[in-house]
Write a protein that holds these residues in place. Structure first.
Motif, PDB file in Angstrom:
ATOM      1  N   TYR A  95       0.838  -1.197   0.000  1.00 52.19           N
ATOM      2  CA  TYR A  95       0.000   0.000   0.000  1.00 52.19           C
ATOM      3  C   TYR A  95       0.870   1.243   0.000  1.00 52.19           C
ATOM      4  O   TYR A  95       2.009   1.218   0.464  1.00 52.19           O
ATOM      5  CB  TYR A  95      -0.887   0.046   1.249  1.00 52.19           C
ATOM      6  CG  TYR A  95      -1.868  -1.091   1.371  1.00 52.19           C
ATOM      7  CD1 TYR A  95      -3.163  -0.975   0.883  1.00 52.19           C
ATOM      8  CD2 TYR A  95      -1.509  -2.283   2.001  1.00 52.19           C
ATOM      9  CE1 TYR A  95      -4.071  -2.012   1.010  1.00 52.19           C
ATOM     10  CE2 TYR A  95      -2.407  -3.329   2.130  1.00 52.19           C
ATOM     11  CZ  TYR A  95      -3.685  -3.187   1.634  1.00 52.19           C
ATOM     12  OH  TYR A  95      -4.579  -4.211   1.755  1.00 52.19           O
ATOM     13  N   VAL A  96       0.276   2.313  -0.483  1.00 50.82           N
ATOM     14  CA  VAL A  96       0.912   3.620  -0.371  1.00 50.82           C
ATOM     15  C   VAL A  96      -0.128   4.594   0.187  1.00 50.82           C
ATOM     16  O   VAL A  96      -1.332   4.432  -0.062  1.00 50.82           O
ATOM     17  CB  VAL A  96       1.446   4.103  -1.749  1.00 50.82           C
ATOM     18  CG1 VAL A  96       0.314   4.362  -2.716  1.00 50.82           C
ATOM     19  CG2 VAL A  96       2.305   5.337  -1.599  1.00 50.82           C
ATOM     20  N   GLU A  97       0.328   5.556   0.954  1.00 52.70           N
ATOM     21  CA  GLU A  97      -0.603   6.548   1.494  1.00 52.70           C
ATOM     22  C   GLU A  97      -1.158   7.390   0.344  1.00 52.70           C
ATOM     23  O   GLU A  97      -0.422   7.765  -0.560  1.00 52.70           O
ATOM     24  CB  GLU A  97       0.087   7.458   2.517  1.00 52.70           C
ATOM     25  CG  GLU A  97       0.279   6.826   3.878  1.00 52.70           C
ATOM     26  CD  GLU A  97       1.405   5.807   3.895  1.00 52.70           C
ATOM     27  OE1 GLU A  97       2.350   5.983   3.096  1.00 52.70           O
ATOM     28  OE2 GLU A  97       1.335   4.834   4.668  1.00 52.70           O
ATOM     29  N   ARG A  98      -2.430   7.672   0.419  1.00 49.82           N
ATOM     30  CA  ARG A  98      -3.089   8.420  -0.655  1.00 49.82           C
ATOM     31  C   ARG A  98      -2.431   9.776  -0.899  1.00 49.82           C
ATOM     32  O   ARG A  98      -2.300  10.222  -2.049  1.00 49.82           O
ATOM     33  CB  ARG A  98      -4.574   8.611  -0.298  1.00 49.82           C
ATOM     34  CG  ARG A  98      -5.344   9.604  -1.126  1.00 49.82           C
ATOM     35  CD  ARG A  98      -5.445   9.171  -2.580  1.00 49.82           C
ATOM     36  NE  ARG A  98      -6.074  10.182  -3.406  1.00 49.82           N
ATOM     37  CZ  ARG A  98      -5.431  11.219  -3.942  1.00 49.82           C
ATOM     38  NH1 ARG A  98      -4.124  11.371  -3.731  1.00 49.82           N
ATOM     39  NH2 ARG A  98      -6.059  12.088  -4.689  1.00 49.82           N
ATOM     40  N   ASP A  99      -1.985  10.430   0.174  1.00 51.78           N
ATOM     41  CA  ASP A  99      -1.441  11.784  -0.016  1.00 51.78           C
ATOM     42  C   ASP A  99      -0.052  11.780  -0.668  1.00 51.78           C
ATOM     43  O   ASP A  99       0.487  12.845  -0.959  1.00 51.78           O
ATOM     44  CB  ASP A  99      -1.434  12.548   1.308  1.00 51.78           C
ATOM     45  CG  ASP A  99      -0.714  11.786   2.406  1.00 51.78           C
ATOM     46  OD1 ASP A  99      -0.008  10.814   2.062  1.00 51.78           O
ATOM     47  OD2 ASP A  99      -0.850  12.147   3.581  1.00 51.78           O
ATOM     48  N   ARG A 100       0.506  10.581  -0.889  1.00 51.32           N
ATOM     49  CA  ARG A 100       1.793  10.553  -1.591  1.00 51.32           C
ATOM     50  C   ARG A 100       1.623  10.498  -3.110  1.00 51.32           C
ATOM     51  O   ARG A 100       2.606  10.629  -3.843  1.00 51.32           O
ATOM     52  CB  ARG A 100       2.609   9.346  -1.116  1.00 51.32           C
ATOM     53  CG  ARG A 100       3.083   9.483   0.324  1.00 51.32           C
ATOM     54  CD  ARG A 100       4.576   9.264   0.455  1.00 51.32           C
ATOM     55  NE  ARG A 100       4.975   7.943   0.046  1.00 51.32           N
ATOM     56  CZ  ARG A 100       4.977   6.881   0.843  1.00 51.32           C
ATOM     57  NH1 ARG A 100       4.605   6.997   2.098  1.00 51.32           N
ATOM     58  NH2 ARG A 100       5.373   5.727   0.404  1.00 51.32           N
ATOM     59  N   LEU A 101       0.409  10.290  -3.569  1.00 47.94           N
ATOM     60  CA  LEU A 101       0.181  10.311  -5.017  1.00 47.94           C
ATOM     61  C   LEU A 101       0.221  11.760  -5.496  1.00 47.94           C
ATOM     62  O   LEU A 101      -0.292  12.654  -4.822  1.00 47.94           O
ATOM     63  CB  LEU A 101      -1.180   9.702  -5.364  1.00 47.94           C
ATOM     64  CG  LEU A 101      -1.406   8.240  -4.978  1.00 47.94           C
ATOM     65  CD1 LEU A 101      -2.786   7.788  -5.414  1.00 47.94           C
ATOM     66  CD2 LEU A 101      -0.351   7.349  -5.589  1.00 47.94           C
ATOM     67  N   PRO A 102       0.818  12.002  -6.644  1.00 51.59           N
ATOM     68  CA  PRO A 102       0.899  13.384  -7.132  1.00 51.59           C
ATOM     69  C   PRO A 102      -0.493  13.912  -7.485  1.00 51.59           C
ATOM     70  O   PRO A 102      -1.379  13.133  -7.852  1.00 51.59           O
ATOM     71  CB  PRO A 102       1.783  13.269  -8.374  1.00 51.59           C
ATOM     72  CG  PRO A 102       1.686  11.854  -8.790  1.00 51.59           C
ATOM     73  CD  PRO A 102       1.453  11.054  -7.566  1.00 51.59           C
ATOM     74  N   PRO A 103      -0.701  15.217  -7.379  1.00 51.10           N
ATOM     75  CA  PRO A 103      -2.022  15.758  -7.736  1.00 51.10           C
ATOM     76  C   PRO A 103      -2.308  15.547  -9.220  1.00 51.10           C
ATOM     77  O   PRO A 103      -1.422  15.741 -10.053  1.00 51.10           O
ATOM     78  CB  PRO A 103      -1.909  17.248  -7.389  1.00 51.10           C
ATOM     79  CG  PRO A 103      -0.454  17.521  -7.309  1.00 51.10           C
ATOM     80  CD  PRO A 103       0.236  16.254  -6.958  1.00 51.10           C
ATOM     81  N   PRO A 104      -3.526  15.151  -9.548  1.00 51.73           N
ATOM     82  CA  PRO A 104      -3.855  14.935 -10.972  1.00 51.73           C
ATOM     83  C   PRO A 104      -4.012  16.257 -11.698  1.00 51.73           C
ATOM     84  O   PRO A 104      -4.132  17.317 -11.080  1.00 51.73           O
ATOM     85  CB  PRO A 104      -5.183  14.166 -10.910  1.00 51.73           C
ATOM     86  CG  PRO A 104      -5.774  14.535  -9.599  1.00 51.73           C
ATOM     87  CD  PRO A 104      -4.651  14.835  -8.669  1.00 51.73           C
TER      88      PRO A 104
END
Lengths: 92, 189
Positions: free
Chosen positions: B85-94
Motif C-alpha cells: 500500500y501507499v498513502e493516498r497523499d503521496r500520489l501526485p495531484p492529478p
C-alpha cells in the motif's frame, strides 16, 4: 479472413437512422444498441452509443480513431476491471 | 470517500535464492511502484522495493532498528502474498479534469435537483471514453459517460458528483430484422 472491399463496411441500417435522429436533436443522448457487429462509420463520430455486452449498455463515445472498428470491440463481455491503484480518469 | 491507503501491488513467489521476489504491480505504470517511496503492508510494516529485473524486486524491510534487506529465499517466501500500500497523499495531484479512480469510487451521485441516484461503484474505460457505473439499492446500475455534459460537477471534498443522466434513445422499435450494408461508393458520394 478480411471482408471484401467491394462490399463496403457492414452496419445495421437502423443505426444510421438513429444516428441521424440523435444528431438532429442536438441533445445529450445515448443511443442504445445491440448491434455489436456493426462497423463504426465516420457519421457516428461525436455520438455516444450504449453498446450492450449481454449485461448492460456500456457508453461508447465515438471518436475518429474508432472508425472502421466494430462497436463490440469497445464493450467487452468479460470484464475484469482490475484494481484502481493509481489509475486516473479524465473527464471528456 | 477517499481511502487513506491505496493498494498498489502484491508480492508474489520468491525468485532465486538471494531474497528476490516477483512483484505484481497494479500501478498504471508498473515500474512506478517504487517511485512512491516506502510502501506498507497489512501488518503496518514498511518496505522498500528496488527493481532487479522485469517484475523482480529486492525488498528491504524498514524498522526502527534500521533497514533489513531480505537476503535469502526463506525470508522472501515469508513475504508471499504481502499486499503493498501507499498513502493516498503521496500520489501526485492529478491534472485539471483528471481524477484518481480510487477517489471517484464511492462518491454519492445526485441529479440536478439534488435527488440521490446512488453511489459510484466502478469506473470503466475500455478505449471509448470513461464511464461511471452508479449503483443504487433495488435499481439497475446507471451508466453515464464521464463527460462535462453528463457529469457537470465533481466535488471530492463534499463527496458527491452532480449527474445529468443523458436521455436514452433505444434503437429497438424500428430495428429491422435484416442488415443494411453501406457501400463505400455510396458513402463517398
Amino acid at each position: 479472413m478480411a471482408r471484401s472491399v467491394w462490399k463496403g463496411p457492414f452496419v445495421d441500417g437502423y443505426l444510421l437512422n438513429k444516428a441521424d435522429a440523435a444528431r438532429a436533436s442536438g441533445r445529450n443522448e445515448i443511443i442504445r444498441i445491440w448491434s455489436r457487429r456493426s462497423t463504426i462509420l465516420p457519421q457516428f463520430v461525436g455520438l455516444t452509443f450504449g453498446v450492450y455486452n449481454g449485461h448492460k449498455f456500456l457508453p461508447v463515445q465515438v471518436t475518429e480513431n474508432m472508425v472502421g472498428h466494430k462497436f463490440g470491440e469497445f464493450s467487452p463481455t468479460r470484464t475484469f476491471s482490475g484494481h484502481a491503484a493509481d489509475r486516473k480518469a479524465k473527464r471528456g | 470517500m477517499a481511502q487513506t491507503r491505496i493498494l498498489l501491488g502484491v508480492i508474489g513467489r520468491p525468485h532465486g535464492v538471494r531474497g528476490l521476489v516477483r512483484v505484481v504491480s497494479y500501478a498504471d505504470d508498473p515500474a512506478s511502484l517504487v517511485a512512491y517511496g516506502p510502501l506498507s503492508d497489512d501488518k503496518g510494516r514498511r518496505l522498500r522495493l528496488a527493481w532487479r529485473g522485469d517484475g523482480i524486486a529486492a525488498v528491504t524491510l524498514l524498522s526502527d532498528a534500521g533497514p533489513v534487506a531480505v537476503a535469502d529465499r526463506d525470508a522472501a517466501a515469508a513475504l508471499v502474498n504481502t499486499r503493498l500500500y501507499v498513502e493516498r497523499d503521496r500520489l501526485p495531484p492529478p491534472d485539471e479534469d483528471e481524477y484518481y479512480v480510487t477517489d471517484l469510487i464511492g462518491l454519492a451521485a445526485e441529479d440536478e435537483a439534488g435527488r440521490p441516484l446512488g453511489r459510484i461503484r466502478a469506473v470503466h474505460d475500455y478505449g471509448a471514453g470513461v464511464s461511471l457505473e452508479i449503483a443504487a439499492d433495488g435499481a439497475p446500475p446507471l451508466l453515464v459517460p464521464f463527460t462535462r455534459a453528463a457529469v457537470p460537477s465533481v466535488d471530492l471534498a463534499a463527496g458527491h458528483v452532480r449527474v445529468h443522466p443523458p436521455r436514452v434513445l433505444a434503437a429497438t422499435e424500428d430495428a429491422p430484422t435484416d442488415a443494411a450494408t453501406v457501400s463505400l461508393a455510396e458513402d463517398a458520394a
